[in-house]
Design a protein around this motif. Sequence first.
Motif, mmCIF file in Angstrom:
data_model
loop_
_atom_site.group_PDB
_atom_site.id
_atom_site.type_symbol
_atom_site.label_atom_id
_atom_site.label_comp_id
_atom_site.label_asym_id
_atom_site.label_seq_id
_atom_site.Cartn_x
_atom_site.Cartn_y
_atom_site.Cartn_z
ATOM 1 N N GLU A 115 0.879 -1.339 -0.455
ATOM 2 C CA GLU A 115 -0.504 -0.111 -0.115
ATOM 3 C C GLU A 115 1.029 1.352 -0.045
ATOM 4 O O GLU A 115 0.588 2.287 -0.516
ATOM 5 C CB GLU A 115 -0.689 -0.523 0.974
ATOM 6 C CG GLU A 115 -1.674 1.221 1.117
ATOM 7 C CD GLU A 115 -2.046 1.390 2.651
ATOM 8 O OE1 GLU A 115 -3.208 2.473 3.218
ATOM 9 O OE2 GLU A 115 -2.347 0.889 3.638
ATOM 10 N N LYS A 123 1.295 3.646 -2.851
ATOM 11 C CA LYS A 123 0.912 5.628 -3.242
ATOM 12 C C LYS A 123 2.234 6.514 -3.093
ATOM 13 O O LYS A 123 1.543 7.625 -3.459
ATOM 14 C CB LYS A 123 0.168 5.763 -1.017
ATOM 15 C CG LYS A 123 -0.717 5.136 -1.211
ATOM 16 C CD LYS A 123 -1.630 5.345 0.432
ATOM 17 C CE LYS A 123 -2.990 4.498 0.109
ATOM 18 N NZ LYS A 123 -2.841 4.933 1.128
ATOM 19 N N GLU A 161 -11.027 8.089 0.706
ATOM 20 C CA GLU A 161 -10.087 7.820 -0.285
ATOM 21 C C GLU A 161 -9.239 8.809 -1.241
ATOM 22 O O GLU A 161 -9.776 9.986 -1.485
ATOM 23 C CB GLU A 161 -9.846 6.646 -1.248
ATOM 24 C CG GLU A 161 -10.206 4.930 -0.578
ATOM 25 C CD GLU A 161 -11.511 5.259 -0.154
ATOM 26 O OE1 GLU A 161 -12.790 5.823 -1.114
ATOM 27 O OE2 GLU A 161 -12.381 3.882 -0.025
ATOM 28 N N THR A 162 -7.541 8.295 -0.575
ATOM 29 C CA THR A 162 -7.464 9.391 -2.344
ATOM 30 C C THR A 162 -7.167 9.220 -3.572
ATOM 31 O O THR A 162 -7.093 7.962 -3.968
ATOM 32 C CB THR A 162 -5.779 10.189 -1.505
ATOM 33 O OG1 THR A 162 -5.708 10.239 -0.414
ATOM 34 C CG2 THR A 162 -4.740 10.594 -2.834
ATOM 35 N N TYR A 218 -6.540 9.374 -7.036
ATOM 36 C CA TYR A 218 -5.468 9.661 -8.535
ATOM 37 C C TYR A 218 -5.823 9.804 -9.875
ATOM 38 O O TYR A 218 -6.953 9.322 -10.502
ATOM 39 C CB TYR A 218 -4.240 8.234 -7.827
ATOM 40 C CG TYR A 218 -3.468 8.468 -6.891
ATOM 41 C CD1 TYR A 218 -2.372 9.185 -6.358
ATOM 42 C CD2 TYR A 218 -4.375 7.750 -5.541
ATOM 43 C CE1 TYR A 218 -1.414 9.628 -4.922
ATOM 44 C CE2 TYR A 218 -3.588 6.829 -4.563
ATOM 45 C CZ TYR A 218 -2.604 8.480 -3.960
ATOM 46 O OH TYR A 218 -2.037 8.793 -3.021
ATOM 47 N N TRP A 271 -8.190 4.998 -7.019
ATOM 48 C CA TRP A 271 -7.945 5.397 -5.976
ATOM 49 C C TRP A 271 -6.604 3.291 -5.035
ATOM 50 O O TRP A 271 -7.413 2.449 -6.491
ATOM 51 C CB TRP A 271 -8.535 5.366 -4.621
ATOM 52 C CG TRP A 271 -9.985 4.302 -4.673
ATOM 53 C CD1 TRP A 271 -11.126 4.442 -5.422
ATOM 54 C CD2 TRP A 271 -9.946 3.496 -3.907
ATOM 55 N NE1 TRP A 271 -12.047 3.366 -4.900
ATOM 56 C CE2 TRP A 271 -11.377 2.432 -3.620
ATOM 57 C CE3 TRP A 271 -9.666 3.029 -2.787
ATOM 58 C CZ2 TRP A 271 -11.754 1.484 -3.280
ATOM 59 C CZ3 TRP A 271 -9.805 1.987 -1.553
ATOM 60 C CH2 TRP A 271 -11.125 1.485 -2.421
ATOM 61 N N ILE A 272 -6.068 3.618 -4.027
ATOM 62 C CA ILE A 272 -5.166 2.275 -3.822
ATOM 63 C C ILE A 272 -5.795 2.052 -2.748
ATOM 64 O O ILE A 272 -6.133 2.871 -1.287
ATOM 65 C CB ILE A 272 -4.250 3.093 -3.467
ATOM 66 C CG1 ILE A 272 -3.264 3.445 -4.932
ATOM 67 C CG2 ILE A 272 -3.189 1.929 -2.875
ATOM 68 C CD1 ILE A 272 -2.031 3.829 -4.950
ATOM 69 N N LYS A 305 -4.640 -0.961 -7.193
ATOM 70 C CA LYS A 305 -4.916 0.227 -7.678
ATOM 71 C C LYS A 305 -6.805 0.056 -8.347
ATOM 72 O O LYS A 305 -7.213 -1.151 -8.900
ATOM 73 C CB LYS A 305 -4.921 0.725 -9.360
ATOM 74 C CG LYS A 305 -3.496 1.488 -8.798
ATOM 75 C CD LYS A 305 -2.838 1.630 -10.719
ATOM 76 C CE LYS A 305 -1.196 2.055 -10.236
ATOM 77 N NZ LYS A 305 -1.177 2.791 -11.631
#
Length: 100
Positions: free
Chosen positions: A44, A48, A67-68, A70, A79-80, A86
């Motif tokens: 993880e 990231k 979640e962040t 991308y 998101w991860i 992914k």
Amino acid sequence: MKKFIGISILALLAGFSVNAQSTADKVGKDVEKGATKAGDKTAEIASKGKAGVTDKIYKDKEGPNGETIYIDKHSKYYWIDKKGHKIPIEKNKLKTKPKN
């Protein structure tokens, strides 16, 4: 009488070895769980880190659970997860980040 004592000692030793084996199995499973957990966390963090360098972070939106998000070079959103995978997400499923 000697046979009885010999058989008793043999039975006692067999009982100890079974108990030791079950304890070893429990320890082995605990070690396996710990190693898996550590490997997932490492994946993880690595994912990231790579995503933070190679892809853009969508600052105004977040994932379904905070979640962040991308954006890759093909304008795909993802998101991860906790295992470093992914997870693609559609733009219409993104949430607006709350203003603090």
